[in-house]
Write a protein that holds these residues in place. Structure first.
Motif, PDB file in Angstrom:
ATOM      1  N   ASP A 281       0.810  -1.217   0.000  1.00 34.62           N
ATOM      2  CA  ASP A 281       0.000   0.000   0.000  1.00 34.62           C
ATOM      3  C   ASP A 281       0.845   1.271   0.000  1.00 34.62           C
ATOM      4  OD1 ASP A 281      -2.754   1.206   0.376  1.00 34.62           O
ATOM      5  OD2 ASP A 281      -1.759   1.994   2.172  1.00 34.62           O
ATOM      6  N   ARG A 282       2.068   1.191   0.542  1.00 38.38           N
ATOM      7  CA  ARG A 282       2.905   2.376   0.749  1.00 38.38           C
ATOM      8  C   ARG A 282       3.822   2.611  -0.444  1.00 38.38           C
ATOM      9  NH1 ARG A 282       4.347   6.992   2.105  1.00 38.38           N
ATOM     10  NH2 ARG A 282       5.445   7.484   4.055  1.00 38.38           N
ATOM     11  N   GLU A 283       3.837   3.816  -0.940  1.00 36.87           N
ATOM     12  CA  GLU A 283       4.723   4.167  -2.059  1.00 36.87           C
ATOM     13  C   GLU A 283       5.909   4.991  -1.576  1.00 36.87           C
ATOM     14  OE1 GLU A 283       3.046   5.854  -5.520  1.00 36.87           O
ATOM     15  OE2 GLU A 283       1.721   4.145  -5.919  1.00 36.87           O
ATOM     16  N   ALA A 284       7.041   4.777  -2.252  1.00 39.82           N
ATOM     17  CA  ALA A 284       8.248   5.562  -1.966  1.00 39.82           C
ATOM     18  C   ALA A 284       9.147   5.537  -3.194  1.00 39.82           C
ATOM     19  CB  ALA A 284       8.990   4.986  -0.758  1.00 39.82           C
ATOM     20  N   ALA A 290       6.727  -2.630  -1.768  1.00 36.65           N
ATOM     21  CA  ALA A 290       6.740  -4.054  -2.089  1.00 36.65           C
ATOM     22  C   ALA A 290       7.476  -4.357  -3.391  1.00 36.65           C
ATOM     23  CB  ALA A 290       5.315  -4.586  -2.172  1.00 36.65           C
ATOM     24  N   ASP A 291       7.717  -3.331  -4.229  1.00 32.45           N
ATOM     25  CA  ASP A 291       8.432  -3.539  -5.489  1.00 32.45           C
ATOM     26  C   ASP A 291       9.943  -3.419  -5.341  1.00 32.45           C
ATOM     27  OD1 ASP A 291       6.185  -4.047  -7.027  1.00 32.45           O
ATOM     28  OD2 ASP A 291       5.823  -1.926  -7.435  1.00 32.45           O
ATOM     29  N   LYS A 292      10.412  -3.023  -4.160  1.00 31.51           N
ATOM     30  CA  LYS A 292      11.858  -2.872  -3.946  1.00 31.51           C
ATOM     31  C   LYS A 292      12.485  -4.251  -3.749  1.00 31.51           C
ATOM     32  CE  LYS A 292      10.752   1.512  -3.658  1.00 31.51           C
ATOM     33  NZ  LYS A 292      10.762   2.345  -4.879  1.00 31.51           N
ATOM     34  N   GLN A 293      13.509  -4.540  -4.523  1.00 32.10           N
ATOM     35  CA  GLN A 293      14.045  -5.906  -4.526  1.00 32.10           C
ATOM     36  C   GLN A 293      14.619  -6.330  -3.179  1.00 32.10           C
ATOM     37  OE1 GLN A 293      17.643  -7.076  -6.858  1.00 32.10           O
ATOM     38  NE2 GLN A 293      16.192  -8.371  -7.970  1.00 32.10           N
ATOM     39  N   ALA A 294      15.287  -5.428  -2.484  1.00 31.54           N
ATOM     40  CA  ALA A 294      15.889  -5.799  -1.202  1.00 31.54           C
ATOM     41  C   ALA A 294      14.820  -6.296  -0.228  1.00 31.54           C
ATOM     42  CB  ALA A 294      16.641  -4.613  -0.602  1.00 31.54           C
ATOM     43  N   GLN A 295      13.695  -5.554  -0.162  1.00 35.13           N
ATOM     44  CA  GLN A 295      12.618  -5.959   0.735  1.00 35.13           C
ATOM     45  C   GLN A 295      11.968  -7.263   0.273  1.00 35.13           C
ATOM     46  OE1 GLN A 295      13.279  -2.904  -0.016  1.00 35.13           O
ATOM     47  NE2 GLN A 295      13.119  -1.612   1.817  1.00 35.13           N
ATOM     48  N   ARG A 296      11.815  -7.411  -1.049  1.00 38.32           N
ATOM     49  CA  ARG A 296      11.209  -8.638  -1.569  1.00 38.32           C
ATOM     50  C   ARG A 296      12.062  -9.863  -1.232  1.00 38.32           C
ATOM     51  NH1 ARG A 296       7.088  -7.698  -5.241  1.00 38.32           N
ATOM     52  NH2 ARG A 296       7.325  -9.752  -6.224  1.00 38.32           N
ATOM     53  N   VAL A 349       8.836  -4.948  11.429  1.00 37.03           N
ATOM     54  CA  VAL A 349       8.896  -3.597  12.001  1.00 37.03           C
ATOM     55  C   VAL A 349       9.650  -2.659  11.067  1.00 37.03           C
ATOM     56  CG1 VAL A 349       9.856  -2.218  13.896  1.00 37.03           C
ATOM     57  CG2 VAL A 349       8.695  -4.374  14.394  1.00 37.03           C
ATOM     58  N   GLN A 350      10.786  -3.110  10.570  1.00 39.36           N
ATOM     59  CA  GLN A 350      11.604  -2.279   9.678  1.00 39.36           C
ATOM     60  C   GLN A 350      10.848  -1.938   8.392  1.00 39.36           C
ATOM     61  OE1 GLN A 350      14.493  -1.206  10.721  1.00 39.36           O
ATOM     62  NE2 GLN A 350      15.172  -0.096   8.904  1.00 39.36           N
ATOM     63  N   CYS A 351      10.171  -2.904   7.826  1.00 41.71           N
ATOM     64  CA  CYS A 351       9.449  -2.682   6.572  1.00 41.71           C
ATOM     65  C   CYS A 351       8.293  -1.692   6.735  1.00 41.71           C
ATOM     66  CB  CYS A 351       8.901  -4.002   6.038  1.00 41.71           C
ATOM     67  SG  CYS A 351      10.165  -5.113   5.366  1.00 41.71           S
ATOM     68  N   CYS A 352       7.741  -1.606   7.943  1.00 43.82           N
ATOM     69  CA  CYS A 352       6.617  -0.694   8.184  1.00 43.82           C
ATOM     70  C   CYS A 352       7.072   0.675   8.682  1.00 43.82           C
ATOM     71  CB  CYS A 352       5.636  -1.311   9.173  1.00 43.82           C
ATOM     72  SG  CYS A 352       4.751  -2.739   8.509  1.00 43.82           S
ATOM     73  N   GLY A 353       8.363   0.857   8.886  1.00 44.50           N
ATOM     74  CA  GLY A 353       8.880   2.168   9.273  1.00 44.50           C
ATOM     75  C   GLY A 353       8.246   2.692  10.547  1.00 44.50           C
ATOM     76  N   GLY A 354       7.832   3.955  10.516  1.00 47.14           N
ATOM     77  CA  GLY A 354       7.242   4.579  11.697  1.00 47.14           C
ATOM     78  C   GLY A 354       5.999   3.862  12.173  1.00 47.14           C
ATOM     79  N   ALA A 355       5.188   3.357  11.232  1.00 42.57           N
ATOM     80  CA  ALA A 355       3.988   2.614  11.625  1.00 42.57           C
ATOM     81  C   ALA A 355       4.356   1.351  12.397  1.00 42.57           C
ATOM     82  CB  ALA A 355       3.172   2.251  10.386  1.00 42.57           C
ATOM     83  N   GLY A 356       5.520   0.779  12.084  1.00 41.74           N
ATOM     84  CA  GLY A 356       5.946  -0.452  12.741  1.00 41.74           C
ATOM     85  C   GLY A 356       6.250  -0.286  14.214  1.00 41.74           C
TER      86      GLY A 356
END
Length: 413
Positions: A281-284, A290-296, A349-356
C-alpha cells in the motif's frame, strides 16, 4: 504448504483460523494500543472459543477439553499465536497450558478435581516455580536451592518449604504454584528434586513483586519474585513421585517448547502479513515499497525460514507422539524457531517504518514479546549445549575418518 497434518488437525486449524479472523482480530483492533486488555475481554473471547469448538483442544474431554493429541493441536497453536489474545482465548496459553498438561500426566484424581478442572475452565490461574535468583538455579537447574522437607505437623504429614524464586510467570495472579524444590539434599539434584503444589494463599508465601520487564504493553502477564518462608502444605500436595521432579519437568517442557514454537511462528507469520500489506500500500521513490528488490528478497528469506521452522516442530512432535523423548529435536526446534521469529518480526517492524514502532499496529507488542523467547523455556545456549553433546557423542566421532591425513612431521607421500 503441505505438512502431513491429519484431517482432524486441518479441520481444527480451519475453525481456529475462522475464530481468529471473525472474533479475536476484530477484538484486538478495537482495543486501544498500549492499554492492558481487560480480563472481561478474555472471558468473552473464551465463551466464543467454546462456540467455535476450539477451546482447550489439548486437554482430555473428561476435564473440560477436546481430547486431541499434540500433533493434531499444533496447527491451532500457530493460529492462536497470530494475536496476543489468541492463546488465552483458546486456553492454550502459557504457563497454564504446560501446568495443565503436567497435572493431567501425574496428578492424583483429587489434585485433578481441585486444580485441573478449574484451570481448564479458566476459573483459576497457575504458575511454575523453578528459576531462582543467583546463586540459585537458572540456566543450570542443578543449582536449585529451594528445599522441601518432610515433617509431622498438627495436621499430619506435611512439606516444609523454604526458598526464593523469580521469573515465576503469572505468579502474582496464580492460585497455585507448581514448585520445584530439593527433597533429598544428599542426592544429585536430578535425582533429588520434586514438584509440590503450593496454593498462593498459604501462610509464608510472599509475592515480593512483579519484575519490571521487556514485554508487550497490552498484556497484564507478570513474572513474579516469590519467597517461601516455612511454608507448610500437606504431604499429598506432592505432584507425581517424590524425587522425580526433573523427569516430570522434562515431560512438561518438551511439548510446551513445541507449542511455544508454534505460537511464535504464528506471531511471526502475522507480522509478515501486516508488513506485506503495508508495503503493497505504501509508495516511496516512485513505486510501492513491495516492489523494492531488497525488501522482496528479505520477505522471501523469512517465508523460507518459517516453513523450515514449522517442519522442524512437526518432526519433533511426531517423535514425541511415538513415545520418544526427542530432546535434541526439541532443542533444535526451539533455537531455530526463536531466532526465525525474532528476525521475521524485526524485519516486519523495519518494513513498516514509523507505523511499525507505533502501537497502532500489533508489531511493537510482538517485537517486545519475541525477544524473551530466546531465553524462556531454556536459553539458546542451553539448547545448543544439548545439540552439541549429541553431535559429539561416541557414535558421531569416528577416528577412521582421519586415517588418510598426514600427521605432523610425516611426509604426505
Amino acid at each position: 504448504m503441505e505438512y502431513n497434518d491429519s484431517a482432524t488437525a486441518a479441520d481444527l486449524r480451519q475453525r481456529a483460523h475462522d475464530f481468529m479472523e471473525e472474533v479475536v482480530l476484530p477484538a484486538e483492533r478495537a482495543h486501544d494500543g498500549g492499554e492492558v486488555v481487560p480480563h472481561e475481554t478474555i472471558a468473552d473471547l473464551r465463551e466464543s472459543a467454546r462456540e467455535y469448538d476450539v477451546y482447550a483442544p489439548q486437554i482430555p474431554e473428561e476435564y473440560g477439553g477436546m481430547g486431541l493429541g499434540l500433533r493434531d493441536v499444533l496447527p491451532l497453536f500457530e493460529e492462536a499465536g497470530r494475536s496476543l489474545l489468541g492463546a488465552p482465548a483458546m486456553r492454550v496459553d502459557a504457563p497454564d497450558e504446560g501446568n495443565m498438561h503436567t497435572l493431567e500426566l501425574v496428578g492424583t484424581e483429587a489434585q485433578k478435581d481441585e486444580w485441573l478442572r478449574p484451570l481448564v475452565a479458566g476459573e483459576v490461574n497457575s504458575a511454575f516455580g523453578m528459576t531462582e535468583p543467583a546463586p540459585g538455579g537458572g540456566s543450570d537447574p542443578k543449582m536449585l536451592r529451594t528445599t522441601a522437607e518432610r515433617a509431622s505437623g498438627r495436621a499430619g504429614d506435611e512439606w516444609v518449604i523454604d526458598g526464593h524464586k523469580w521469573w515465576t510467570t503469572q505468579g502474582s495472579a496464580a492460585d497455585v504454584i507448581l514448585l520445584m524444590a530439593r527433597t533429598d539434599e544428599e542426592a544429585h539434584p536430578y535425582a533429588g528434586c520434586s514438584i509440590i503444589l503450593v496454593p498462593t494463599d498459604t501462610e509464608g508465601v510472599e509475592i515480593v513483586r512483579d519484575i519490571p520487564h521487556l514485554g508487550p504493553a497490552s498484556s497484564s502477564e507478570g513474572h513474579a519474585e516469590v519467597r517461601f518462608d516455612d511454608v507448610r502444605v500437606p504431604a499429598e500436595n506432592l505432584l507425581g513421585e517424590e524425587n522425580e521432579g526433573f523427569t516430570i519437568a522434562q515431560q512438561r517442557l518438551g511439548p510446551a517448547r513445541l507449542t511455544h514454537c508454534m505460537r511464535f511462528s504464528g506471531m511471526a507469520d502475522r507480522a509478515l502479513t501486516v508488513a506485506k500489506t503495508y508495503m503493497s500500500d505504501r509508495e516511496a521513490f516512485g513505486s510501492s515499497v513491495a516492489d523494492k528488490q531488497a525488501q522482496r528478497f528479505a520477505v522471501a528469506e523469512a517465508e523460507t525460514q518459517l516453513h523450515a521452522a514449522r517442519t522442524m516442530v512437526r518432526d519433533a512432535a511426531e517423535k514425541i507422539a511415538r513415545g520418544e523423548e526427542a530432546r535434541v529435536e526439541v532443542s533444535m526446534s526451539k533455537v531455530f524457531a526463536a531466532r526465525v521469529a525474532q528476525e521475521t518480526i524485526d524485519l516486519a517492524v523495519q518494513c513498516c517504518g514509523g507505523a511499525g514502532i507505533s502501537r497502532d499496529l500489533p508489531l511493537a507488542d510482538f517485537y517486545e514479546a519475541v525477544r524473551a523467547f530466546r531465553i524462556i523455556d531454556g536459553t539458546d545456549e542451553v539448547h545448543k549445549r544439548t545439540i552439541a553433546r549429541d553431535a559429539f557423542d561416541e557414535d558421531a566421532v569416528r577416528p577412521e575418518e582421519l586415517e588418510s591425513l598426514p600427521r605432523f612431521g610425516e611426509s604426505a607421500d
